[in-house]
Design a protein around this motif. Sequence first.
Motif, mmCIF file in Angstrom:
data_model
loop_
_atom_site.group_PDB
_atom_site.id
_atom_site.type_symbol
_atom_site.label_atom_id
_atom_site.label_comp_id
_atom_site.label_asym_id
_atom_site.label_seq_id
_atom_site.Cartn_x
_atom_site.Cartn_y
_atom_site.Cartn_z
ATOM 1 N N UNK A 59 0.818 -1.216 0.000
ATOM 2 C CA UNK A 59 0.000 0.000 0.000
ATOM 3 C C UNK A 59 0.854 1.270 0.000
ATOM 4 N N UNK A 60 2.168 1.130 0.139
ATOM 5 C CA UNK A 60 3.037 2.295 0.187
ATOM 6 C C UNK A 60 3.759 2.604 -1.098
ATOM 7 N N UNK A 61 3.415 1.934 -2.198
ATOM 8 C CA UNK A 61 4.041 2.234 -3.487
ATOM 9 C C UNK A 61 2.996 2.153 -4.594
ATOM 10 N N UNK A 62 3.403 2.485 -5.846
ATOM 11 C CA UNK A 62 2.395 2.669 -6.874
ATOM 12 C C UNK A 62 2.545 1.889 -8.162
ATOM 13 N N UNK A 63 3.487 0.923 -8.243
ATOM 14 C CA UNK A 63 3.732 0.239 -9.510
ATOM 15 C C UNK A 63 3.902 -1.262 -9.299
ATOM 16 N N UNK A 64 3.612 -2.028 -10.348
ATOM 17 C CA UNK A 64 3.965 -3.448 -10.371
ATOM 18 C C UNK A 64 5.369 -3.552 -10.947
ATOM 19 N N UNK A 65 6.287 -4.084 -10.154
ATOM 20 C CA UNK A 65 7.682 -4.248 -10.553
ATOM 21 C C UNK A 65 8.019 -5.729 -10.535
ATOM 22 N N UNK A 66 8.530 -6.253 -11.665
ATOM 23 C CA UNK A 66 8.924 -7.657 -11.772
ATOM 24 C C UNK A 66 10.330 -7.744 -12.351
ATOM 25 N N UNK A 67 11.149 -8.681 -11.890
ATOM 26 C CA UNK A 67 12.451 -8.893 -12.529
ATOM 27 C C UNK A 67 12.253 -9.524 -13.901
ATOM 28 N N UNK A 68 13.061 -9.129 -14.875
ATOM 29 C CA UNK A 68 12.923 -9.660 -16.229
ATOM 30 C C UNK A 68 14.085 -10.587 -16.563
ATOM 31 N N UNK A 69 13.905 -11.375 -17.597
ATOM 32 C CA UNK A 69 14.985 -12.269 -18.034
ATOM 33 C C UNK A 69 16.174 -11.479 -18.557
ATOM 34 N N UNK A 70 15.957 -10.205 -18.874
ATOM 35 C CA UNK A 70 17.060 -9.357 -19.307
ATOM 36 C C UNK A 70 17.884 -8.818 -18.163
ATOM 37 N N UNK A 71 17.526 -9.153 -16.945
ATOM 38 C CA UNK A 71 18.260 -8.685 -15.762
ATOM 39 C C UNK A 71 19.321 -9.708 -15.390
ATOM 40 N N UNK A 72 20.577 -9.270 -15.402
ATOM 41 C CA UNK A 72 21.686 -10.172 -15.087
ATOM 42 C C UNK A 72 22.183 -10.020 -13.655
ATOM 43 N N UNK A 79 22.724 -10.522 -9.778
ATOM 44 C CA UNK A 79 22.566 -11.716 -8.946
ATOM 45 C C UNK A 79 21.240 -11.748 -8.197
ATOM 46 N N UNK A 80 20.751 -10.584 -7.784
ATOM 47 C CA UNK A 80 19.469 -10.543 -7.071
ATOM 48 C C UNK A 80 18.336 -11.017 -7.968
ATOM 49 N N UNK A 81 18.372 -10.647 -9.252
ATOM 50 C CA UNK A 81 17.347 -11.112 -10.191
ATOM 51 C C UNK A 81 17.433 -12.616 -10.396
ATOM 52 N N UNK A 82 18.663 -13.112 -10.475
ATOM 53 C CA UNK A 82 18.874 -14.540 -10.753
ATOM 54 C C UNK A 82 18.310 -15.432 -9.658
ATOM 55 N N UNK A 83 18.105 -14.867 -8.460
ATOM 56 C CA UNK A 83 17.585 -15.659 -7.341
ATOM 57 C C UNK A 83 16.062 -15.757 -7.366
ATOM 58 N N UNK A 84 15.427 -15.060 -8.316
ATOM 59 C CA UNK A 84 13.969 -15.037 -8.380
ATOM 60 C C UNK A 84 13.483 -15.504 -9.745
ATOM 61 N N UNK A 85 12.198 -15.816 -9.803
ATOM 62 C CA UNK A 85 11.598 -16.094 -11.098
ATOM 63 C C UNK A 85 11.553 -14.793 -11.875
ATOM 64 N N UNK A 86 11.906 -14.858 -13.174
ATOM 65 C CA UNK A 86 11.979 -13.654 -13.997
ATOM 66 C C UNK A 86 10.946 -13.709 -15.124
ATOM 67 N N UNK A 87 10.367 -12.567 -15.384
ATOM 68 C CA UNK A 87 9.373 -12.437 -16.445
ATOM 69 C C UNK A 87 10.047 -12.570 -17.804
ATOM 70 N N UNK A 88 9.494 -13.458 -18.652
ATOM 71 C CA UNK A 88 10.028 -13.688 -19.992
ATOM 72 C C UNK A 88 9.135 -12.989 -21.004
ATOM 73 N N UNK A 89 9.601 -11.859 -21.499
ATOM 74 C CA UNK A 89 8.820 -11.058 -22.446
ATOM 75 C C UNK A 89 8.510 -11.835 -23.716
ATOM 76 N N UNK A 90 9.445 -12.597 -24.239
ATOM 77 C CA UNK A 90 9.250 -13.289 -25.515
ATOM 78 C C UNK A 90 8.289 -14.467 -25.401
ATOM 79 N N UNK A 91 7.987 -14.891 -24.202
ATOM 80 C CA UNK A 91 7.071 -16.019 -24.019
ATOM 81 C C UNK A 91 5.612 -15.581 -23.923
ATOM 82 N N UNK A 92 5.360 -14.282 -23.868
ATOM 83 C CA UNK A 92 3.996 -13.789 -23.684
ATOM 84 C C UNK A 92 3.449 -13.200 -24.983
ATOM 85 N N UNK A 93 2.291 -13.709 -25.407
ATOM 86 C CA UNK A 93 1.636 -13.197 -26.605
ATOM 87 C C UNK A 93 0.922 -11.869 -26.348
#
Length: 451
Positions: free
Chosen positions: A83-96, A98-112
């Motif tokens: 409730x204290x922020x205003x955006x949906x933020x997700x790590x992407x597969x383009x993020x190299x 180490x913090x991103x690598x520890x999480x599931x990353x959004x794959x832009x090319x896999x989404x129609x």
Amino acid sequence: MLQSNNRAAPAVLRFAGVISLLLRTSSAWLWASEEAASIHSIPLKKQYVPVQKDGKTVAYKTAYFGEVHVGAPHQTFTVVFDTGSGHLILPSTGCASPACAKHKRYNRTSSHSAVDIEYDGTKLRPDATERDQVAIAFGTGEVQGEFVSEDVCLQPGTAEQGANRPGCVNLRVVLASKMTEDPFSHFDFDGVLGLGLQTLALSPEFSFFGQMLVQNPQMKPLFSVFLAQNEGVDSVISFGGHEEKFTAGEIQWVPVAMSELGYWQVRLKNVKIGNQVVEECQDGSCRAILDTGTSLLGVPRQAVRSMHRMLARPVPEEMSHQPGIDCRRLAGSQLDFEMEDAVMSLSPEDYSRPLPFNMTMPNQDKWRLFCRSLLLPVEMAEPLGPKVFIWGEPVLRRYYTIYDLANKRIGLARARQPVGQASSPASVGAPPAGSLLSGSPLAPLTTEVTT
């Protein structure tokens, strides 16, 4: 997690209070509510993360997160509903990072259903060599990212359904291309879903709940948060209304103060500890922000010293040599926050550090155990500060909170704590049973403690 905008000064909070937001160009599990089928309720998992000092755990910080489903076919992510922020933020597969690598990353090319965009929603040209990016600096780290228009749902579905079904929305999303190690690598959640007012977002099209209501006009303009006090019980966030089973009394409605700043905040007429008035707030100039991304009770820095003194209390002499004293079980003053037509009250169980400390008595050759409060100093400049409280987890466990976007008001009701098993796995990283470190859960009461 408090995100600032160009109308609010920097805020430094717990592990990830957003300090600045800059634009630049660069090369559920889900079940139907018992009250109404249109309410989408998502269970939240709690995670404990140890705070280390000199190689020793000295406290625990916590976070609550649940699932959302993004794209077609859907990709499932865990997010903090903040409730204290205003955006949906997700790590992407383009993020190299180490913090991103520890999480599931959004794959832009896999989404129609994904569309690459600039921050204003303009579709990115196929021959573009540069694109808008956002830099979001946190109290202990930073995220950098780009923008995509994407379908986001509160429950999984088929690719053919897209966002044209209840509980789904087409939204502008921030895709992280860089994330700092601290704090993002320490928590299991993948991203953050901001639920602040629309003025906290770059534009209304980034506001998850705002867009949910525009695109789902049949949905009530309410969401609600229940945080369980006990292990083994699900915490829940509900969209489209509230669930009476979580209320133990009448709902008190309070108008949002200074809504143009984007925060779910209320004006305080007074703050009292027992029969003592907190001097800094007696002129009615204090406010409180409800923040589901903060695990502590935040207090204006100028009021911290006096509130610590007023909330401190001695351990009864007859108990001082007993092992395992938990100050959350000992009697103390009630902390009352008075609003226009409502009062929010906390007990020693809510504001106390578990472990008492040993204090030498002035002008006496002896010591005595004292219980003290657990308060987070908050420093904010105008217009948001300086006299602003942060109502984090201690308040949200004690009160069921309802957020009315249409009428810019907040409902507060004493939370009814159900007894039963959680539908999802137990909390992540829970401290050892009986731990008295700050942030540890309160152990079940087996014998009555008297003073």
